[in-house]
Write a protein that holds these residues in place. Structure first.
Motif, PDB file in Angstrom:
ATOM      1  N   TRP A 121       0.859  -1.190   0.000  1.00  0.00           N
ATOM      2  CA  TRP A 121       0.000   0.000   0.000  1.00  0.00           C
ATOM      3  C   TRP A 121       0.886   1.228   0.000  1.00  0.00           C
ATOM      4  O   TRP A 121       1.701   1.416   0.903  1.00  0.00           O
ATOM      5  CB  TRP A 121      -0.891  -0.029   1.236  1.00  0.00           C
ATOM      6  N   ASP A 122       0.735   2.095  -1.015  1.00  0.00           N
ATOM      7  CA  ASP A 122       1.727   3.142  -1.268  1.00  0.00           C
ATOM      8  C   ASP A 122       1.417   4.459  -0.562  1.00  0.00           C
ATOM      9  O   ASP A 122       1.481   5.532  -1.162  1.00  0.00           O
ATOM     10  CB  ASP A 122       1.841   3.379  -2.776  1.00  0.00           C
ATOM     11  N   PHE A 169      -6.137   4.405  11.394  1.00  0.00           N
ATOM     12  CA  PHE A 169      -4.973   5.282  11.301  1.00  0.00           C
ATOM     13  C   PHE A 169      -5.230   6.416  10.316  1.00  0.00           C
ATOM     14  O   PHE A 169      -6.142   6.361   9.494  1.00  0.00           O
ATOM     15  CB  PHE A 169      -3.731   4.490  10.880  1.00  0.00           C
ATOM     16  N   THR A 170      -4.410   7.458  10.418  1.00  0.00           N
ATOM     17  CA  THR A 170      -4.456   8.559   9.466  1.00  0.00           C
ATOM     18  C   THR A 170      -3.377   8.340   8.410  1.00  0.00           C
ATOM     19  O   THR A 170      -2.332   7.746   8.688  1.00  0.00           O
ATOM     20  CB  THR A 170      -4.225   9.908  10.157  1.00  0.00           C
ATOM     21  N   ALA A 171      -3.646   8.814   7.200  1.00  0.00           N
ATOM     22  CA  ALA A 171      -2.667   8.746   6.114  1.00  0.00           C
ATOM     23  C   ALA A 171      -3.037   9.767   5.048  1.00  0.00           C
ATOM     24  O   ALA A 171      -4.212   9.890   4.689  1.00  0.00           O
ATOM     25  CB  ALA A 171      -2.613   7.339   5.504  1.00  0.00           C
ATOM     26  N   GLU A 172      -2.045  10.485   4.563  1.00  0.00           N
ATOM     27  CA  GLU A 172      -2.281  11.479   3.521  1.00  0.00           C
ATOM     28  C   GLU A 172      -2.667  10.806   2.206  1.00  0.00           C
ATOM     29  O   GLU A 172      -2.147   9.748   1.859  1.00  0.00           O
ATOM     30  CB  GLU A 172      -1.029  12.328   3.295  1.00  0.00           C
ATOM     31  N   ASP A 173      -3.574  11.477   1.489  1.00  0.00           N
ATOM     32  CA  ASP A 173      -4.010  10.981   0.187  1.00  0.00           C
ATOM     33  C   ASP A 173      -4.325  12.177  -0.709  1.00  0.00           C
ATOM     34  O   ASP A 173      -5.381  12.776  -0.600  1.00  0.00           O
ATOM     35  CB  ASP A 173      -5.247  10.086   0.339  1.00  0.00           C
ATOM     36  N   GLU A 210      -5.927  -6.705   4.439  1.00  0.00           N
ATOM     37  CA  GLU A 210      -6.434  -6.353   3.107  1.00  0.00           C
ATOM     38  C   GLU A 210      -6.225  -4.859   2.868  1.00  0.00           C
ATOM     39  O   GLU A 210      -5.810  -4.126   3.771  1.00  0.00           O
ATOM     40  CB  GLU A 210      -7.918  -6.738   2.960  1.00  0.00           C
ATOM     41  N   THR A 211      -6.523  -4.366   1.663  1.00  0.00           N
ATOM     42  CA  THR A 211      -6.314  -2.960   1.337  1.00  0.00           C
ATOM     43  C   THR A 211      -7.081  -2.067   2.312  1.00  0.00           C
ATOM     44  O   THR A 211      -8.272  -2.281   2.551  1.00  0.00           O
ATOM     45  CB  THR A 211      -6.782  -2.664  -0.105  1.00  0.00           C
ATOM     46  N   GLN A 267       5.130   6.888  -2.721  1.00  0.00           N
ATOM     47  CA  GLN A 267       6.492   7.015  -2.230  1.00  0.00           C
ATOM     48  C   GLN A 267       7.479   7.420  -3.311  1.00  0.00           C
ATOM     49  O   GLN A 267       8.407   8.190  -3.047  1.00  0.00           O
ATOM     50  CB  GLN A 267       6.948   5.708  -1.570  1.00  0.00           C
ATOM     51  N   GLN A 268       7.297   6.935  -4.543  1.00  0.00           N
ATOM     52  CA  GLN A 268       8.236   7.311  -5.592  1.00  0.00           C
ATOM     53  C   GLN A 268       8.181   8.807  -5.861  1.00  0.00           C
ATOM     54  O   GLN A 268       9.210   9.455  -6.098  1.00  0.00           O
ATOM     55  CB  GLN A 268       7.945   6.543  -6.889  1.00  0.00           C
TER      56      GLN A 268
END
Length: 696
Positions: free
Chosen positions: A340-341, A358-362, A376-377, A517-518
């Protein structure tokens, strides 16, 4: 006409009359809405740290208010029903009260207060009465956490490690004596024999943050992590909040520490997850094999797992954080988000130990996500805006703060699946009902790399008229591994800048977070390369596609990496009427020798200046000083140990020597940011005044 018909006609008449009378009022109210002012930043009540009670019925949170005249702010603890209702203030001290944490039975709230002088932990009964002070440790206490049985409290205190092998009474006395002697001494000289002697905006004094445990009913505190190591990360780069946790049986605590010899700390990103036995003090390293960063351990309620965040690339602070599960029975770890990127932020377990939130930027938003232990995703639970903090109750109620570019954080609640969302707090509704803003627009353009799009926010000024021409202000974010989020900022606030009469564009070029990430990696070793092309493409795009932007009146501004880019712009483009650089890198060679976290520069340039001279020269703005022509405002602060003041001094000297119109603003009492209220007001006034002179 019968009586019924007459009554109906009269009712219709009065409704029509009221409508006629109210319509002008509504129009007048709309017309009297005003543009945002600098003063509004100080009027806002700052809502943070939502902590839901174990039974899910109540939410404790922090509200901070600015006192500009006193040049400070004060925070208090508030309480509100999670289903909605009236909020009530729990603490009223003129000193700061914050960090509310519930006891397991929900009968007590612990919090940190400076009312006695140093930060100490207090207990407040929900049944009423005054708060009582629990800790009296001379070095202060913070980040407290109840044990699962509610009988103990763990907390963090920064102490001199050389005294930590003594009894608590002896060590606390020695700590107090050393602090007092240092304060009273007329000799202010400091002696260092290793790096990381200063950090962000403070001299470390080589204290260490240790975990202490103390019984709720009294007794002497116990230092669980004695020695010359921190028990939580000393850099915010590697922390997601309270970086330790109690096991469900209360027998051990998991925490985050650096395993390296202290000599290596300034150029290593290695952090590991440890456990320590509360009774014996025996410690165990759970993640020794990973030479990159591990941290933020959290036990599942059933005791089977410790979840934690981890990176894979040693030395790279912006590597992707994955969510790992450590199986306590098998002593093995697995990643739940390997494929998961996105970067996992702070997280929490569900009470059934089957899910993690959880928090994650998108893409310039920061939703709340959920994933099962099967891995899972991840799925978005709460979308849009920035979820800056959250907590979850035993019965699956969520409490969280959400902010957008148009509104500072307020308190929300919902079910565990995100349904039945309720906006709870209204701290700033009245203030913003009188302020006119335009919603940020999400725009994209072609980047330097083939088939790669660059996202940005475009913010129009109040009372916008598409037939008019407006100056452009181009804001470049810091980091460089950061992003302009759809969230609220008290420092670089796009809506406030737009309120000055400008169209504001906030781009997220290569190196930004939340786009894979790239994309984040693409800036490494290339600070003035692809990113510069991305940014210049953006200027061309907005001036060609938005007729209301006046391409003859453009300014650019930025802080930290954004400040670096202003310095790079200075040597590479004359598109802008003026530039504003805040705490930006000017000379990569001097930066390496004066910054606090050396690992950052070594990663970005592939080594040291004496080994990688060409890499340090390639994108260093000082190499292009002879090209400087654009009028520039330089802002830099004495206590900025990340990008030291010498960088701003060098930039200003180069401008003055070549007669480039320029001004240097120096804050002797600020670090990387300008935080004190009166300083922030002055900072905004100076910046907006400078822009006005060049964008008339």
């Amino acid at each position: 006409m019968n009586n019924t018909t007459q009554k109906l006609s009269l009712a219709i008449f009065f409704i029509a009359l009221c409508s006629m009378l109210l319509t002008p009022f509504s129009i007048l109210h709309a017309q009297t809405k005003r543009a945002m002012e600098i003063e509004d930043l100080f009027r806002i009540k700052r809502v943070s740290d939502p902590q839901i009670s174990p039974d899910g019925k109540w939410i404790a949170y922090v509200v901070a208010s600015v006192n500009k005249e006193a040049n400070n702010s004060n925070s208090d603890i508030w309480l509100i029903p999670s289903s909605g209702g009236d909020a009530r203030q729990l603490t009223f001290s003129p000193k700061a009260d914050n960090n509310p944490r519930w006891s397991p039975d929900g009968k007590w709230i612990s919090f940190v207060s400076t009312r006695s002088g140093t930060p100490q932990i207090y207990l407040l009964s929900l049944s009423g009465g005054e708060a009582k002070q629990l800790t009296t440790i001379s070095t202060g206490a913070s980040q407290q956490m109840f044990s699962p049985d509610g009988k103990w409290l763990a907390y963090i205190s920064s102490v001199y490690p050389e005294f930590s092998s003594l009894t608590f009474k002896e060590s606390d006395k020695k700590n107090a004596e050393k602090d007092e002697a240092t304060e009273k001494s007329k000799v202010k000289a400091m002696v260092f024999d290793q790096l990381l002697y200063r950090h962000w905006d403070s001299w470390t004094e080589f204290k260490r943050m240790h975990i202490f445990v103390q019984a709720i009913d009294g007794g002497e505190p116990k230092d669980l992590t004695p020695g010359n190591r921190d028990a939580v990360p000393n850099s915010s780069t590697f922390s997601a909040g309270d970086d330790y946790d109690w096991s469900p049986d209360g027998k051990e605590i998991a925490y985050t520490a650096t395993p390296e010899n202290v000599h290596e700390e300034a150029w290593s990103t290695n952090h590991d997850v440890y456990t320590v036995n509360v009774t014996t003090g025996e410690r165990k390293n759970l993640t020794e094999k990973n030479l990159a960063a591990d941290g933020y351990p959290r036990y599942s309620a059933d005791g089977k797992y410790i979840a934690y965040r981890a990176q894979r690339v040693a030395g790279f602070e912006a590597d992707r954080w994955e969510l790992f599960l450590y199986d306590r029975k098998n002593n093995s770890s697995k990643s739940l988000t390997e494929k998961w990127d996105y970067v996992v932020g702070a997280f929490a377990w569900s009470s059934d130990s089957k899910k993690l939130f959880f928090t994650a930027e998108d893409k310039a938003e920061e939703p709340l996500w959920m994933i099962s232990v099967e891995g899972e995703t991840p799925k978005q639970v709460v979308t849009s805006g920035v979820i800056s903090a959250f907590s979850i109750s035993n019965n699956g109620m969520l409490a969280y703060t959400r902010a957008t570019m148009m509104r500072p954080a307020e308190m929300f609640s919902s079910k565990m699946d995100g349904k039945n969302e309720t906006k709870l707090s209204t701290m700033n509704d009245e203030l913003f009902s009188n302020i006119e803003m335009n919603a940020p627009e999400n725009i994209w353009w072609d980047g330097a790399k083939q088939n790669q799009k660059i996202q940005a926010w475009l913010v129009k000024p109040p009372k916008f008229d598409a037939k008019k021409k407006y100056p452009l202000v181009y804001l470049v974010h810091g980091g460089p591994q950061g992003a302009w989020m759809n969230g609220w900022s008290y420092r670089w606030n796009p809506e406030l800048w737009a309120a000055q009469g400008y169209v504001v564009v906030c781009p997220n070029p290569s190196g930004s977070t939340g786009f894979g990430q790239q994309f984040t990696n693409d800036i490494t070793g290339d600070w003035g390369g692809k990113v510069y092309t991305d940014l210049m493409n953006g200027v061309d795009y907005v001036t060609k596609n938005f007729a209301f932007i006046d391409s003859t009146k453009m300014a650019a501004a930025g802080a930290s990496y954004g400040g670096y880019m202003m310095n790079w712009f200075q040597g590479h483009t004359t598109k802008f009427k003026t530039l504003v650089t805040h705490c930006g890198v000017y000379n990569f060679f001097s930066m390496y020798g004066t910054t606090d976290e050396v690992w950052f520069d070594q990663w970005e340039h592939g080594g040291t200046p004496w080994d990688k001279k060409d890499e340090y020269e390639k994108f260093s703005p000082h190499m292009y000083a002879k090209n400087f022509k654009t009028p520039m405002l330089v802002v830099h602060n004495a206590l900025d140990f990340r990008v030291p003041f010498s960088e701003g001094m060098q930039m200003f000297t180069a401008l003055q020597k070549q007669n480039v119109p320029s001004k240097l603003i120096y804050f002797p009492d600020e670090g990387h940011w300008v935080l004190k209220p009166q300083n922030r007001e002055f900072w905004h006034q100076q910046l907006f005044g400078w822009l006005k002179d060049y964008l008339k």
